[in-house]
Design an enzyme around this catalytic site. Structure first.
Site, PDB file in Angstrom:
ATOM      1  N   LYS A  53       0.833  -1.207   0.000  1.00 56.38           N
ATOM      2  CA  LYS A  53       0.000   0.000   0.000  1.00 56.38           C
ATOM      3  C   LYS A  53       0.867   1.256   0.000  1.00 56.38           C
ATOM      4  O   LYS A  53       0.610   2.210  -0.735  1.00 56.38           O
ATOM      5  CB  LYS A  53      -0.929  -0.007   1.232  1.00 56.38           C
ATOM      6  CG  LYS A  53      -2.048  -1.036   1.124  1.00 56.38           C
ATOM      7  CD  LYS A  53      -2.813  -1.221   2.429  1.00 56.38           C
ATOM      8  CE  LYS A  53      -3.802  -2.376   2.292  1.00 56.38           C
ATOM      9  NZ  LYS A  53      -4.565  -2.651   3.519  1.00 56.38           N
ATOM     10  N   GLN A  97      -4.302  -0.982   9.716  1.00 57.29           N
ATOM     11  CA  GLN A  97      -4.337  -2.347   9.166  1.00 57.29           C
ATOM     12  C   GLN A  97      -4.958  -3.324  10.161  1.00 57.29           C
ATOM     13  O   GLN A  97      -4.624  -3.331  11.344  1.00 57.29           O
ATOM     14  CB  GLN A  97      -2.912  -2.779   8.784  1.00 57.29           C
ATOM     15  CG  GLN A  97      -2.811  -4.125   8.099  1.00 57.29           C
ATOM     16  CD  GLN A  97      -3.419  -4.139   6.691  1.00 57.29           C
ATOM     17  OE1 GLN A  97      -3.596  -3.101   6.065  1.00 57.29           O
ATOM     18  NE2 GLN A  97      -3.733  -5.319   6.206  1.00 57.29           N
ATOM     19  N   ASP A 120     -10.635   3.487   4.137  1.00 53.74           N
ATOM     20  CA  ASP A 120     -10.999   2.064   4.138  1.00 53.74           C
ATOM     21  C   ASP A 120     -12.508   1.879   3.989  1.00 53.74           C
ATOM     22  O   ASP A 120     -12.972   0.783   3.668  1.00 53.74           O
ATOM     23  CB  ASP A 120     -10.606   1.435   5.490  1.00 53.74           C
ATOM     24  CG  ASP A 120      -9.389   0.543   5.397  1.00 53.74           C
ATOM     25  OD1 ASP A 120      -9.176  -0.052   4.325  1.00 53.74           O
ATOM     26  OD2 ASP A 120      -8.667   0.433   6.406  1.00 53.74           O
TER      27      ASP A 120
HETATM   28  N1  GUN Z   1      -6.720  -6.278   6.445  1.00 51.73           N
HETATM   29  C1  GUN Z   1      -7.023  -7.028   5.353  1.00 51.73           C
HETATM   30  N2  GUN Z   1      -7.614  -6.247   4.404  1.00 51.73           N
HETATM   31  C2  GUN Z   1      -7.677  -4.993   4.912  1.00 51.73           C
HETATM   32  C3  GUN Z   1      -8.153  -3.755   4.417  1.00 51.73           C
HETATM   33  O1  GUN Z   1      -8.688  -3.643   3.303  1.00 51.73           O
HETATM   34  N3  GUN Z   1      -8.015  -2.688   5.250  1.00 51.73           N
HETATM   35  C4  GUN Z   1      -7.471  -2.783   6.479  1.00 51.73           C
HETATM   36  N4  GUN Z   1      -7.391  -1.684   7.225  1.00 51.73           N
HETATM   37  N5  GUN Z   1      -7.017  -3.921   6.982  1.00 51.73           N
HETATM   38  C5  GUN Z   1      -7.113  -5.021   6.201  1.00 51.73           C
END
Ligand code: GUN
Length: 294
Positions: A53, A97, A120
């Site tokens: 990311k 995350q 998100d």
């Molecule tokens: N963990 C797995 N996928 C995601 C996501 O799309 N966003 C976040 N914040 N954590 C994750």
């Protein structure tokens, strides 16, 4: 029939090119989109996702930064960090995350993120806006990426029987809301299946569009798929494989070898939905930055 592959990597690359142009235009107006990613603990998979990311945001010309905190971080310390990021004008998007260490309540953390920085799309305000059909919120990145894949692959969702397997807040539920709404990539007739569904195969065999988001390796086999269906595999599972140097391989929730013989279009794992999730995160961050211009 042998299915055509839906190349998520290529589609995501096109979108990231579009985003880079938007970022350049915003930067010329004095706003560099900023994404703050927070990683608590040392879960290996999470560290990989977070690294991807950050890299993608920097490649798009954004200001990307990852704040890495030890697993021992208290909930109060994490909330204090979120408060600081909420108030930082250089940060347009905040992503904490998941999963978080057991002693931290994810819902409390999500509720602390300012909804207009919640790229998100997990905050209840954004989830509510999605359900109502308001377009000024943020949509969870994975389901948004699936819709984008369908639209850009020329799949007509209007009137289609869409069957989603999985009812998570991150994928299954927002996926249902997107597919049912009356706009591009929507207008489908939606069924959501889950662990208590009776006769799962009876549902999946009716699907014109089948979306697997269960988190169970290769559970959906070709005999569960209607000939000619479009199959979207959201799964990302690591399974033991002695033939690989790592001793494991990545696979989806769909048994690809049998499904590819039945479906008309199918996403591979990796290289299907995964790259789209990151592209949608970048798009949400650009939107968050654009909105600060009024
Ligand atoms: N963990 C797995 N996928 C995601 C996501 O799309 N966003 C976040 N914040 N954590 C994750």
């Amino acid at each position: 029939m042998r299915a055509e592959l839906i190349d998520g990597k290529a589609i995501a690359a096109t979108i990231r090119g579009e985003i880079a142009r938007d970022v350049a235009a915003l930067t010329a107006r004095g706003v560099v989109p900023g994404l703050a990613v927070v990683l608590v603990g040392d879960d290996a998979a999470s560290a990989t996702y977070v690294g991807a990311k950050e890299k993608a945001s920097v490649e798009a010309g954004m200001k990307g930064g990852t704040i890495r905190l030890p697993a021992s971080t208290s909930q109060q310390e994490l909330l204090a960090l979120v408060e600081r990021l909420n108030g930082d004008p250089a940060v347009h998007g905040i992503l904490v995350q998941m999963p978080l260490p057991k002693h931290i309540d994810p819902d409390t953390v999500i509720r602390h993120i300012r909804p207009d920085k919640d790229v998100d799309g997990f905050h209840p305000e954004n989830v509510g806006k999605l359900l109502i059909g308001h377009t000024d919120g943020f949509v969870s990145c994975t389901p948004a990426g699936v819709i984008e894949l369908l639209v850009r692959s020329g799949v007509d969702t209007r009137g289609a029987e869409a069957v989603i397997i999985g009812r998570s807040n991150i994928v299954g539920k927002p996926m249902a809301a997107l597919l049912v709404q009356g706009r591009a990539g929507g207008d489908a007739t939606v069924t959501v299946c889950h662990s208590r569904t009776k006769d799962l195969a009876a549902h999946t065999r009716r699907a014109d569009i089948l979306i697997a988001a269960i988190g169970r390796a290769e559970m959906i086999t070709g005999d569960m798929i209607k000939p000619g269906a479009v199959v979207i595999d959201v799964g990302m599972n690591s399974v033991p494989d002695a033939t690989k140097a790592k001793g494991s391989r990545l696979c989806g929730d769909v048994h690809f070898a049998s499904a590819v013989e039945v479906a008309s279009k199918i996403t591979p794992v990796p290289g299907g939905v995964g790259p789209m999730t990151i592209a949608m995160l970048l798009r949400n961050t650009v939107r968050a930055a654009e909105r600060t211009l009024g």
